[in-house]
Design an enzyme around this catalytic site. Structure first.
Site, short mmCIF file in Angstrom:
data_model
loop_
_atom_site.label_atom_id
_atom_site.label_comp_id
_atom_site.label_asym_id
_atom_site.label_seq_id
_atom_site.Cartn_x
_atom_site.Cartn_y
_atom_site.Cartn_z
N LYS A 85 -78.62 1.67 3.52
CA LYS A 85 -77.82 2.31 2.47
C LYS A 85 -78.48 2.11 1.10
CE LYS A 85 -74.78 4.16 -0.13
NZ LYS A 85 -73.84 3.50 -0.97
N GLU A 137 -82.30 8.44 -3.54
CA GLU A 137 -81.44 9.28 -4.39
C GLU A 137 -81.90 9.20 -5.87
OE1 GLU A 137 -77.21 8.37 -3.77
OE2 GLU A 137 -77.01 8.22 -5.95
N TYR A 138 -82.21 8.01 -6.33
CA TYR A 138 -82.72 7.85 -7.70
C TYR A 138 -84.00 8.68 -7.88
CZ TYR A 138 -80.01 3.70 -9.35
OH TYR A 138 -79.05 2.83 -9.78
N LYS A 157 -76.10 1.45 -11.53
CA LYS A 157 -75.24 0.36 -11.06
C LYS A 157 -76.02 -0.69 -10.27
CE LYS A 157 -71.38 2.31 -9.36
NZ LYS A 157 -69.99 2.60 -9.06
N SER A 188 -71.89 6.31 2.31
CA SER A 188 -72.36 7.16 1.22
C SER A 188 -71.57 8.45 1.16
CB SER A 188 -73.84 7.48 1.36
OG SER A 188 -74.22 8.35 0.31
N LYS A 215 -64.69 -4.57 -4.70
CA LYS A 215 -65.86 -4.74 -5.55
C LYS A 215 -66.88 -5.63 -4.85
CE LYS A 215 -64.40 -4.53 -10.32
NZ LYS A 215 -64.52 -3.09 -10.37
N ALA A 216 -68.14 -5.20 -4.90
CA ALA A 216 -69.19 -5.96 -4.24
C ALA A 216 -69.42 -7.29 -4.98
CB ALA A 216 -70.48 -5.14 -4.19
N ASN A 226 -53.86 -4.50 -0.12
CA ASN A 226 -54.62 -4.59 -1.36
C ASN A 226 -54.16 -5.86 -2.07
OD1 ASN A 226 -56.49 -3.06 -3.22
ND2 ASN A 226 -54.78 -3.46 -4.61
N VAL A 262 -60.17 3.73 -5.22
CA VAL A 262 -60.45 5.12 -4.81
C VAL A 262 -61.18 5.22 -3.46
CG1 VAL A 262 -62.42 5.09 -6.40
CG2 VAL A 262 -61.61 7.25 -5.50
N MET A 263 -62.16 4.35 -3.22
CA MET A 263 -62.93 4.45 -1.97
C MET A 263 -62.11 4.02 -0.76
SD MET A 263 -65.93 5.71 -2.52
CE MET A 263 -66.86 5.27 -1.06
N HIS A 279 -81.37 4.41 0.86
CA HIS A 279 -80.80 5.75 0.64
C HIS A 279 -80.57 5.96 -0.86
CE1 HIS A 279 -77.26 8.13 -0.41
NE2 HIS A 279 -77.56 8.92 0.60
#
Ligand code: NDP
Length: 476
Positions: free
Chosen positions: A182, A189-190, A260, A128, A75-76, A32, A12-13, A185
């Protein structure tokens, strides 16, 4: 014709980033691991711009103009290393690998150093804004070598969110700087989310308001100084009614917050740097507490005693909670920015904190009007030790103080957990204190471990001979 930029990893990203580049008139090479996703993208969105799909990594690399710009959006962790290992041998000196996933900044530092040895530019770029941001304009935080930004920056600035025509994208600093920023950031956000959740809880439990009413309160706040994406979506979530039961949506969702990992990373990094990001830490711990089903069940079984919320409040609860929320938010941001400055110093990144506030004003999850004031504060005083001493924030916090204390006290008295509000206030009072009980801790440390102490009245290190009868002080 060759592609100006390529994207590998088209979940998706990656798919949305690729479409964003294409919609801005760039020819985009696509790849991909499994060809299905590449094919799907071209079939569904091929009409949006120029794409060059490739099944093999070699064809993909060959379809790019030089210097090659390859965005990795997989995926990281291990998968990112696997992709780097696959592409690095196919690239030539001066080419760029841009990791736009949520990598840990230490991984980015390691990868950058390894690829630099091969003459490749590795750019760890924080992105982000979720999938919508990726498609319509994210906030982008690229790190890596400065010279890579000359060839890459304009493309990233094209697809980034804009505020008054200015892109939410800037070269953050060398190696892991972009991913570090990031990460912070996300930590902020949390904290923001936890504070908003506490505000909701107090309005509901102390104020007796229903979720739909609280949604309206948040909508009102969104027009004021708290105006932000997170406040806006909070109102939407609170308004939502479950179609099946007719109950408020918030009442049918299991109250266990998941995560995550970027919040946890922020706190871990802060511990290593020795920066007290208590607001972020409390928010990570609050999620962990909520998710600790076994412990919560044990507590429920034991019926841990405590007050029942009295649903009374001496004062204007709504106004007070708004003040407490704003003041606590300022503390959380001040701590996050302090962490960025500390890391910048530690790693020699030379990050401009005002520029970070600037590129967070749109595109990302913590976008808010408020960030303008942070930018202005650092523009005025780049070496600002803490945002709390900037005029605007000092005024805001001192104006909020009485309300903030009333809210924290009411939460404690009525047995409603508000760790974000309470710890932010404790941090503020800690900074204010003329003397801290840390002096006693130094005494304890010297007593059991001969760790020595400094005196207020003379230079040097001292140790008291605690085990002797006269407990004489000696130079250490
Ligand atoms: P995922 O994190 O779900 O990753 C899926 C993609 O990774 C697929 O393209 C998959 O290929 C590929 N992949 C997985 N393992 C490997 C491997 N060993 N070798 C090669 N490719 C592999 O995709 P998302 O789009 O959700 O996220 C991508 C990145 O963006 C992540 O790092 C994530 O953390 C970050 N992210 C950022 C967000 C943000 O707001 N900034 C939001 C969401 C994610 P295949 O199709 O062949 O399986």
């Amino acid at each position: 014709e060759k592609a100006q930029i390529g994207v590998t990893g088209l979940a998706v990203m990656g798919r949305n980033l690729a479409r964003n580049f294409a919609r801005h008139g760039h020819t985009v090479a696509l790849h991909n691991r499994s060809y299905g996703r590449t094919k799907e993208l071209v079939e569904e969105f091929g009409h949006e711009g120029k794409f060059i799909p490739s099944e093999s990594a070699a064809d993909f690399v060959a379809s790019l103009e030089r210097p090659r710009r390859v965005v990795i959006m997989v995926k990281a962790g291990g998968p990112t290393d696997a992709v780097i290992d696959e592409f690095a041998p196919l690239l030539e000196p001066g080419d760029m690998l841009i990791d736009a996933g949520n990598a840990h900044y230490l991984d980015t530092r390691r990868r950058e150093a390894a690829l630099k040895a091969k003459g490749l530019h590795f750019v760890g770029a924080g992105v982000s804004g979720g999938e919508e941001g990726a498609l319509h304009g994210p906030s982008i935080m690229p790190g890596g070598p400065k010279e890579s930004y000359d060839a890459l920056g304009p493309l990233l600035e094209d697809i980034a969110a804009k505020v008054d025509g200015e892109p939410c994208c800037v070269h953050v600093g060398p190696d892991g700087a972009g991913h570090f920023v990031k990460m912070v950031h996300n930590g902020i956000e949390y904290a923001d989310m936890q504070l908003i959740a506490e505000a909701y809880d107090l309005l509901r439990q102390v104020g007796g308001h229903e979720p739909a009413e609280i949604a309206e309160i948040f909508q009102g706040w969104n027009e004021g100084r708290l105006g932000s994406y997170l406040i806006e979506i909070t109102a939407e979530v609170l308004k939502q009614v479950d179609a099946e039961t007719g109950k408020p949506f918030v009442d049918i969702v299991v109250d266990q917050a998941e995560q995550k990992g970027t919040g946890r990373w922020t706190v871990q990094a802060a511990l290593d740097l020795g920066v007290p990001v208590s607001g972020i830490a409390e928010s990570v711990f609050a999620r962990a507490l909520s998710g600790g089903a076994d412990v919560r069940k044990a507590a429920a079984d034991a019926a841990l005693p405590g007050p029942v919320p009295a649903k009374n409040y001496a004062g204007d609860l709504q106004a007070d909670v708004e003040q407490a929320l704003f003041a606590s938010k300022i503390v959380a941001y001040a701590q996050g920015f302090q962490q960025i400055q500390a890391a910048s110093k530690e790693y020699g990144w030379d990050i401009d904190p005002g520029a970070m506030a600037k590129i967070w004003r749109a595109g990302c999850i913590i976008r808010a009007k408020f960030l303008d004031f942070i930018k202005q504060a650092y523009d005025k005083r780049p070496e600002l030790a803490t945002l709390l001493v900037d005029d605007y924030f000092l005024d805001a916090v001192s104006g909020a103080q009485d309300a903030w204390r009333r809210v924290a006290a009411a939460a404690a008295q009525q047995g409603i957990p508000a760790p974000g509000f309470a710890s932010a206030l404790a941090y503020y009072d800690g900074l204010r204190a003329k003397r801290l009980p840390a002096a006693l801790i130094q005494g304890q440390r010297d007593f059991f471990g001969a760790h020595t102490y400094h005196r207020v009245d003379k230079d040097g290190s001292f140790h008291t001979l605690w085990a002797t009868d006269d407990r004489k002080e000696v130079d250490a």
